[in-house]
Design a protein around this motif. Sequence first.
Motif, PDB file in Angstrom:
ATOM      1  N   ALA A 179      34.079  36.067  32.911  1.00 62.83           N
ATOM      2  CA  ALA A 179      34.391  37.171  32.014  1.00 62.83           C
ATOM      3  C   ALA A 179      35.890  37.429  31.919  1.00 62.83           C
ATOM      4  O   ALA A 179      36.341  38.124  31.012  1.00 62.83           O
ATOM      5  N   GLY A 180      36.648  36.874  32.850  1.00 62.99           N
ATOM      6  CA  GLY A 180      38.077  37.171  32.913  1.00 62.99           C
ATOM      7  C   GLY A 180      38.901  36.602  31.772  1.00 62.99           C
ATOM      8  O   GLY A 180      40.057  36.985  31.583  1.00 62.99           O
ATOM      9  N   GLY A 181      38.324  35.678  31.019  1.00 63.01           N
ATOM     10  CA  GLY A 181      39.041  35.119  29.875  1.00 63.01           C
ATOM     11  C   GLY A 181      40.015  34.040  30.288  1.00 63.01           C
ATOM     12  O   GLY A 181      40.179  33.735  31.476  1.00 63.01           O
ATOM     13  N   PRO A 182      40.681  33.459  29.286  1.00 61.30           N
ATOM     14  CA  PRO A 182      41.552  32.314  29.566  1.00 61.30           C
ATOM     15  C   PRO A 182      42.891  32.706  30.189  1.00 61.30           C
ATOM     16  O   PRO A 182      43.658  31.848  30.568  1.00 61.30           O
ATOM     17  N   GLY A 183      43.176  34.022  30.288  1.00 64.73           N
ATOM     18  CA  GLY A 183      44.450  34.461  30.887  1.00 64.73           C
ATOM     19  C   GLY A 183      44.477  34.135  32.365  1.00 64.73           C
ATOM     20  O   GLY A 183      43.892  33.145  32.817  1.00 64.73           O
ATOM     21  N   ALA A 184      45.114  35.012  33.115  1.00 60.17           N
ATOM     22  CA  ALA A 184      45.258  34.730  34.551  1.00 60.17           C
ATOM     23  C   ALA A 184      43.988  35.002  35.338  1.00 60.17           C
ATOM     24  O   ALA A 184      43.641  34.252  36.254  1.00 60.17           O
ATOM     25  N   THR A 185      43.256  36.092  34.994  1.00 61.43           N
ATOM     26  CA  THR A 185      42.117  36.538  35.816  1.00 61.43           C
ATOM     27  C   THR A 185      41.038  35.471  35.932  1.00 61.43           C
ATOM     28  O   THR A 185      40.564  35.169  37.025  1.00 61.43           O
ATOM     29  N   GLY A 186      40.644  34.920  34.774  1.00 60.20           N
ATOM     30  CA  GLY A 186      39.550  33.947  34.763  1.00 60.20           C
ATOM     31  C   GLY A 186      39.845  32.742  35.641  1.00 60.20           C
ATOM     32  O   GLY A 186      39.146  32.507  36.636  1.00 60.20           O
ATOM     33  N   PRO A 187      40.892  31.978  35.319  1.00 60.01           N
ATOM     34  CA  PRO A 187      41.190  30.787  36.138  1.00 60.01           C
ATOM     35  C   PRO A 187      41.439  31.114  37.601  1.00 60.01           C
ATOM     36  O   PRO A 187      41.055  30.352  38.484  1.00 60.01           O
ATOM     37  N   ALA A 188      42.053  32.275  37.879  1.00 61.45           N
ATOM     38  CA  ALA A 188      42.327  32.628  39.281  1.00 61.45           C
ATOM     39  C   ALA A 188      41.018  32.798  40.050  1.00 61.45           C
ATOM     40  O   ALA A 188      40.870  32.311  41.171  1.00 61.45           O
ATOM     41  N   HIS A 189      40.060  33.498  39.418  1.00 60.79           N
ATOM     42  CA  HIS A 189      38.785  33.706  40.111  1.00 60.79           C
ATOM     43  C   HIS A 189      37.962  32.430  40.185  1.00 60.79           C
ATOM     44  O   HIS A 189      37.230  32.215  41.149  1.00 60.79           O
ATOM     45  N   LEU A 190      38.106  31.602  39.144  1.00 59.23           N
ATOM     46  CA  LEU A 190      37.400  30.317  39.187  1.00 59.23           C
ATOM     47  C   LEU A 190      37.949  29.484  40.349  1.00 59.23           C
ATOM     48  O   LEU A 190      37.198  28.847  41.097  1.00 59.23           O
ATOM     49  N   ALA A 191      39.297  29.536  40.499  1.00 57.68           N
ATOM     50  CA  ALA A 191      39.925  28.794  41.596  1.00 57.68           C
ATOM     51  C   ALA A 191      39.463  29.335  42.945  1.00 57.68           C
ATOM     52  O   ALA A 191      39.176  28.574  43.883  1.00 57.68           O
ATOM     53  N   LEU A 192      39.350  30.672  43.030  1.00 57.68           N
ATOM     54  CA  LEU A 192      38.895  31.292  44.277  1.00 57.68           C
ATOM     55  C   LEU A 192      37.452  30.855  44.596  1.00 57.68           C
ATOM     56  O   LEU A 192      37.130  30.452  45.723  1.00 57.68           O
ATOM     57  N   PHE A 193      36.603  30.923  43.565  1.00 52.99           N
ATOM     58  CA  PHE A 193      35.184  30.575  43.725  1.00 52.99           C
ATOM     59  C   PHE A 193      35.053  29.106  44.142  1.00 52.99           C
ATOM     60  O   PHE A 193      34.354  28.762  45.102  1.00 52.99           O
ATOM     61  N   ALA A 194      35.789  28.233  43.416  1.00 48.78           N
ATOM     62  CA  ALA A 194      35.718  26.800  43.710  1.00 48.78           C
ATOM     63  C   ALA A 194      36.346  26.499  45.063  1.00 48.78           C
ATOM     64  O   ALA A 194      35.835  25.679  45.831  1.00 48.78           O
ATOM     65  N   GLY A 195      37.463  27.189  45.360  1.00 47.45           N
ATOM     66  CA  GLY A 195      38.175  26.945  46.614  1.00 47.45           C
ATOM     67  C   GLY A 195      37.324  27.297  47.817  1.00 47.45           C
ATOM     68  O   GLY A 195      37.231  26.515  48.785  1.00 47.45           O
ATOM     69  N   VAL A 196      36.667  28.460  47.758  1.00 49.63           N
ATOM     70  CA  VAL A 196      35.825  28.878  48.889  1.00 49.63           C
ATOM     71  C   VAL A 196      34.630  27.928  49.012  1.00 49.63           C
ATOM     72  O   VAL A 196      34.237  27.538  50.123  1.00 49.63           O
ATOM     73  N   SER A 197      34.073  27.532  47.855  1.00 48.02           N
ATOM     74  CA  SER A 197      32.945  26.578  47.886  1.00 48.02           C
ATOM     75  C   SER A 197      33.375  25.295  48.578  1.00 48.02           C
ATOM     76  O   SER A 197      32.674  24.771  49.453  1.00 48.02           O
ATOM     77  N   LEU A 198      34.553  24.797  48.153  1.00 46.73           N
ATOM     78  CA  LEU A 198      35.054  23.531  48.709  1.00 46.73           C
ATOM     79  C   LEU A 198      35.334  23.673  50.205  1.00 46.73           C
ATOM     80  O   LEU A 198      34.995  22.779  50.999  1.00 46.73           O
TER      81      LEU A 198
END
Lengths: 558, 241
Positions: free
Chosen positions: A252-271
């Motif tokens: 929901a964060g959109g293409p700005g900073a929020t979306g990719p940052a949270h995607l990175a957090l989600f993927a990073g913790v998963s990894l």
Amino acid sequence: MKPFPALVRTGLRANFGLRAIAYRFFTEKKDRWLLPLFALAAVSLAPTLYAGIKLLAGLYGMLTPMNQQAALLTFALLTGQVLILLFGLYYVISAFYFSRDLEILIPLPLKPFQVMLSKFIVICVNEYVTVFLLVVPVLVTWGIKAGRGPDYWVAAVLVYLLLPVIPLAIVSLLVVALMRLVNVSRKKDALILIGSIILIAGSIALQSAVGRANAGGMSAQSAVAFFAAPDSILNRVGAFFPPSIWATKALAGGPGATGPAHLALFAGVSLALFLALIVLSEKLFYRGLVGIGETSARRRTLSSAEMSRRVSSGRRPFRALLAREWRIMNRTPIFLLNGVLVVVIIPVVMLLMVKTGGETEVFLVNFLSAANPAVVILGAAAFLTVSGSLNGTASSTFSREGGQFWMSKVIPVPPRDLVAAKLVHSYAISVLGVAVSTVALVAIFHLPAGQVAPAVGLALLAGMLLTIIGMLIDLARPLLDWTNPQKAIKQNLNVLFAMLAGIGFLIVTGWLAARLLKLGIGGPGVLLILAALLAVLSAAGAALLFRFARKRYAEIEV
Amino acid sequence: MIEFEGVSKSYNRGRIKAVDGLTLTIPPGEIFGFLGPNGAGKTTTIKLVVGLLRPDSGRILVEGIDVQKEPLRTKALTTYVPDTPAVYERLTGLEYLNFIGDVYGVPKADRLSRIERWLDIFELSSAVGSPIQSYSHGMKQKIVLTAALLPDPRVMVLDEPLVGLDPRSAHHLKELMRSHCDKGGTLFFSTHIMEVAEKLCDRIGIIDKGRLVACGTMDELKKLNAESSLEKIFLDLTDKS
């Protein structure tokens, strides 16, 4: 092919059995009649899916003015992840430590983490299928309603692929560490039972927590403040499991900073969790496997007196068969859980859900005191029937014999006795469910004896009919070639068919009762008509079952 | 006595012929050994005798009774040991034996003496109170054999009974097979062990691709290929077809 991809491919094939299904359909040409049934099920699912999507779109419209629309995503992602977390515990224990293929895999030149990872991937794929209908319609509807661009869709695919990783990695890390520390693999039956009870207790605890959160009460002012804060619902709901908040914000964060940052957090913790699992499994996985496939037993020679006492003086075959049914059911954790325990636990959970549901309970109590007594009796009878009959005992009674079915074929006992023992056993579990539910119903809703007694009578009659239907379904196509008992009851289509038949039966009976009441027949009259009908159908069903058994015991080849 | 009269059985809607027109009589008092390569039809034939499979054509008689028409009567006369000891692993050995005693109607006195005797011979006395799940493969095989002996049957049908047995148990089993037939019983068993067939069997049948390619006493079979061992005869017969 390299070893690891080959291992994963074989694991997936063995788990889903697609080749075996294709062989049954196209080479042996068995079970072809199931194809139209599956097609019908898919077609009948379409309107439900359409209605669900319409509902989601409506909810999106309602939440948008309050700036709370992201909560929809959180609900779906959280429910998916919690389901994966709870069921994952069960899957991980049985796949990592109790599947029979470990005896084949361990001697192969593969690293421990590769074996464990292949199983992890198979469970992941299982989970994608399990939560598909729960999560994907929400992701798609949300993306369309929000009119989002390609960034959303890419993020949605990534979030869906990563969805099971965190919950499964958490469960796997706990299980691998536990198995190493406690080395309880020799007590695997106890472990499966305890794991399952934790699963059920977790579900109840979650249900109660959600119930309390909803029923917590809120003043008008605090409610206004709560809804005015953007994403307040998202944060409150997601607080149960923060990764669902990260996943929501990634979308929901959109293409700005929020979306990719949270995607990175989600993927990073998963990894990170995934890597931790690889490291830990390489060190600990095989060590926890010591003694797998073996059951310890104290050996002691029986004295002559003891032997004489314990050697049976000769029971009638029916009693010997009934004892066999009980012993095998009660001593196989998967069977015990899905047969006996489920009829005890589910009614309690259902009533707890009502109790913690706040408004639902008030509504039900008001309804019970104001409604037509016949309707109350019918409602109670329906609840008791569901509690007693919607378990897999009757509909897996032949399948549960599996590779040992040969013994039922070679012993000099008529099919009548074999089936009678199974009928009595399955019905006894149904009666147990009715008894537990009756106690729960009376304790919580204080129904008078005049209403409870006829409800119990109807439920016992309906239970007999549903037990017979379940047995007929399983006798028509018993699943005997399983290697894991879980397949005989949890992954057995017969259990699903019998449950669908049970639901269909309740709908038809409910419709019939409503018609009779509308026709002006009094409450007692309707109850008597239904009781008589159920008794006649049960008697006819039993006669059919015994005839069918004579035919099928001769036909089934093993 | 077991009689096969033109028995055929196929799989996959007739595409695979497992047993093809088998005609054979095994009289009382005879140990009959059934040899054949993997997939030749041995297990299928055995399963047809005990009612696990139904023949496509022909009939099988046990003690003169049709297996298809009166299955309960023939089952009461027959016991069977499968090639893999798939038994109720959640029961203890004694519970399993009691179950077999109950369904075959073995009286308590006979049951007790036979159980004690066979458990002693097979060295299972200390394990009989434990769940079968905790047994080794050989112990499972021995508990299934004990169960098969418990009803003191007229006819015993054994599929690869010596697989998994230690030498002492194998020796005892061969002795009891002989004594069963000396008392007038019939024993029909399959094996891959040529020496066992050669020394133990009164007659031997060799099956290949569902057809009985040779049948007779060891001496009769040797006439097919003079100065040959059973192994050589077996290889010759199953290679040709």
